[in-house]
Design a protein around this motif. Sequence first.
Motif, PDB file in Angstrom:
ATOM      1  N   ARG B 297       0.907  -1.022  -0.205  1.00 44.11           N
ATOM      2  CA  ARG B 297       0.194   0.045   0.327  1.00 44.11           C
ATOM      3  C   ARG B 297       0.846   1.311   0.361  1.00 44.11           C
ATOM      4  O   ARG B 297       0.865   2.377  -0.992  1.00 44.11           O
ATOM      5  N   GLU B 298       2.282   0.928   1.062  1.00 43.59           N
ATOM      6  CA  GLU B 298       2.962   2.394   0.392  1.00 43.59           C
ATOM      7  C   GLU B 298       3.774   2.639  -0.611  1.00 43.59           C
ATOM      8  O   GLU B 298       3.947   3.738  -1.241  1.00 43.59           O
ATOM      9  N   VAL B 301       0.937   3.724  -2.354  1.00 43.85           N
ATOM     10  CA  VAL B 301       0.647   5.652  -2.581  1.00 43.85           C
ATOM     11  C   VAL B 301       1.560   6.348  -3.036  1.00 43.85           C
ATOM     12  O   VAL B 301       2.028   7.221  -3.264  1.00 43.85           O
ATOM     13  N   MET B 302       3.415   6.103  -3.059  1.00 45.94           N
ATOM     14  CA  MET B 302       3.816   6.172  -3.484  1.00 45.94           C
ATOM     15  C   MET B 302       4.101   6.605  -5.290  1.00 45.94           C
ATOM     16  O   MET B 302       4.488   7.702  -5.806  1.00 45.94           O
ATOM     17  N   ARG B 303       3.538   5.955  -5.541  1.00 50.90           N
ATOM     18  CA  ARG B 303       3.211   5.568  -7.500  1.00 50.90           C
ATOM     19  C   ARG B 303       1.957   6.395  -7.577  1.00 50.90           C
ATOM     20  O   ARG B 303       2.910   7.630  -8.509  1.00 50.90           O
ATOM     21  N   VAL B 304       1.067   6.856  -6.814  1.00 50.86           N
ATOM     22  CA  VAL B 304       0.088   7.577  -7.313  1.00 50.86           C
ATOM     23  C   VAL B 304       0.649   9.184  -6.660  1.00 50.86           C
ATOM     24  O   VAL B 304       0.277  10.408  -7.645  1.00 50.86           O
ATOM     25  N   SER B 305       1.725   9.424  -5.815  1.00 55.13           N
ATOM     26  CA  SER B 305       2.034  10.465  -5.704  1.00 55.13           C
ATOM     27  C   SER B 305       3.049  10.898  -6.466  1.00 55.13           C
ATOM     28  O   SER B 305       4.352  12.574  -6.647  1.00 55.13           O
ATOM     29  N   GLY B 306       3.641  10.419  -7.935  1.00 56.73           N
ATOM     30  CA  GLY B 306       4.595  10.566  -8.851  1.00 56.73           C
ATOM     31  C   GLY B 306       5.732   9.781  -8.591  1.00 56.73           C
ATOM     32  O   GLY B 306       6.489  10.097  -9.706  1.00 56.73           O
ATOM     33  N   ALA B 393      -0.925   0.126  -8.599  1.00 55.46           N
ATOM     34  CA  ALA B 393      -1.564   0.910  -7.646  1.00 55.46           C
ATOM     35  C   ALA B 393      -2.846   1.450  -7.441  1.00 55.46           C
ATOM     36  O   ALA B 393      -3.810   1.144  -6.157  1.00 55.46           O
ATOM     37  N   GLY B 394      -3.954   1.559  -8.522  1.00 53.05           N
ATOM     38  CA  GLY B 394      -5.254   1.729  -8.668  1.00 53.05           C
ATOM     39  C   GLY B 394      -5.759   0.295  -7.715  1.00 53.05           C
ATOM     40  O   GLY B 394      -6.913   0.829  -6.926  1.00 53.05           O
ATOM     41  N   LEU B 395      -5.485  -0.887  -8.001  1.00 46.86           N
ATOM     42  CA  LEU B 395      -6.118  -1.800  -7.442  1.00 46.86           C
ATOM     43  C   LEU B 395      -5.785  -2.533  -6.220  1.00 46.86           C
ATOM     44  O   LEU B 395      -6.372  -2.365  -4.565  1.00 46.86           O
ATOM     45  N   LEU B 397      -4.777  -0.226  -4.131  1.00 42.87           N
ATOM     46  CA  LEU B 397      -5.668   1.255  -2.849  1.00 42.87           C
ATOM     47  C   LEU B 397      -6.960   1.042  -2.782  1.00 42.87           C
ATOM     48  O   LEU B 397      -6.989   1.251  -1.513  1.00 42.87           O
ATOM     49  N   ARG B 398      -7.753   0.557  -3.242  1.00 45.38           N
ATOM     50  CA  ARG B 398      -9.037  -0.372  -3.557  1.00 45.38           C
ATOM     51  C   ARG B 398      -8.870  -1.053  -2.796  1.00 45.38           C
ATOM     52  O   ARG B 398     -10.547  -2.022  -2.046  1.00 45.38           O
TER      53      ARG B 398
END
Lengths: 222, 401
Positions: B297-298, B301-306, B393-395, B397-398
């Motif tokens: 999950r971390e 989050v890093m992936r989502v943050s760029g 990342a999408g999956l 985080l869901r």
Amino acid sequence: MALEALDLRKEFIRESRSSNRFAAVDGISLTLEKGEVTVMMGRSGSGKTTLMNMLCGLLVPSSGSVKLDGDDIYALSDSRLSRLRGSRMGVIPQGQTALGSLNVLQNVLLPCTLCREDGDEEHVRELLGRLGIGELAEAMPAELSGGELRRMSIARALMRSPEYIFADEPTADLDDENTALVFDFLKETARAGASVLIITHENDASAYSDRLLTLKSGRLAE
Amino acid sequence: MKLSRSITLNNIKGRPVRTLVLVLLTALLSAAVFCGTVIVTSLHKGLRSLEARLGADVMVVPYSATTQQSFEDLVLQGTTGYFYMDTATAQKVLDREGIGESSQQVFLATTSSGCCSLPVQIIGFDPETDFTISPWIKKSFGGELGFCDVVVGNDLNAFVGDKLKFYGVEVRVAAKLEKTGTSYDTAVFTNFDTVRELIRSSMELGLNNFKDIDPDRSVSCLLINAADGYTAEEIADDINIHVKKVKAIRAQDMISGVSKSLSGVADTVSGLIAAVWVLGTVILLLAFTISINERRREFAVMRVSGASRMKLASVVMCEAVIVSGIGSVIGAGLGALVLLPFSRAIENMIGLPFLLPSAGAIALYILAAAAVAVLAGAIAAAASAFRVTRLDAGLVLRGDN
């Protein structure tokens, strides 16, 4: 200068029945304009999060395209797309998204760290203050409540003043007062020039929206 | 790397138990590789030292010395002993064809009784003709040995200037040999005049098993190098056929048994090193896999943050290299602290020539062992790093994946 989705479709295969393909998002086209708050609602499983993930470059669509400034973002290399997401997009995912070994300040500064920027600590503290958790900047995630973690996640997404903000259930863990505070803040951000997409089940969110979309079985319902 | 370091260092500091386990694993790996490498190297160095110590193609001793096994034990195991043949017999050997360089040695063993300061093997040699002992002695002593001067082996508790007493004769320690990893380390060396005086004294005290020998006309061993055009085998065979009461032994034959034992031990230790390395790498792989899975999950989050996929991989690899680097240096250092002081005990336990590498070589082995452990950590983490690059990342985080 808008983010444009053209005939987006995303298919998944249900693991229990490998022949059973289903479309979580089925041919959606939409445009996210600067200065607008778009609220997207719909029942669980209607494809809201899948659509958002495709719009912010996290999930490759089965077909269709997402264009930013006229360029298909999925034609970019992973590093360029990641850089774009880090600099021009702010994503607030579902659930808790704290990095347990970083304090609140470091968590919010994460997009800057990933972009090799020092980050403006004063700006972070100001953001946290606006979201009502200014005194928790040095706290560790384990010390925070669900609502506080949620607001930390919002601060992180807004840290680099992105042009496009994608918020998936941003008020899920918040009380009414903080829900209003967050929606106000997102509205204010849109008024400052950003494009905000909010996925929510909160009926009150429509009051903050410039445009209300409803998803049903992967399709936009007018 | 700055990005990877800052996130990695916080991860390392923020998860002390996990970090400690990974550090201990790599420390164990590094210590095993270091200790194993030093043991194998020391055995090989000991064998080379033994070969150099023998230094001659053929050794000729009284036949009785070989039937009682005392000569081989004396050379290889460092047990004390002495035996003699008269110089006339020695001359018969030297008169044979194919003899190149040759030198004679005279042995005497002291006892732990009141006559002697130390129970040791004394080896008398002729500095004029010697070609086996002198090269070693020259490393520690540049002068000429006078009457009643001795050179002591490195393991003996005697030092330059000390006075020792053997069979009532007082001798002076003129030099101490460097460590050789062979029976030289527990022997005393002197010239012919001194050793013959000691033999005479032992006979007068009635402490010598050989009652009727003439010390001036006795030698214990002939060391021979083959002349050009002859082989050691030919010379040994010729002597054994034509000269009675002596036995010619090829140096190669003498050390072949040791060499085989050493190969066996070295192979076992090398096998153990390889097994520990593979096992350690597998355990590290599991540890990294579990650790990275816990943090999916971390990473999302890093992936989502760029963060790009390569950046996520670099965070994983950076963490692995830092943690395994710390562990490997600790492990190799502790290995050195444990192994080096106990090298004598290891030598006794193995019963084979054992000569530690130089300090510089040991420092290199520490670095090499650390590098090997870091490599293991990096290989173990590489699989996790690859998995992280495939993360959706999408999956994640869901919570669907």
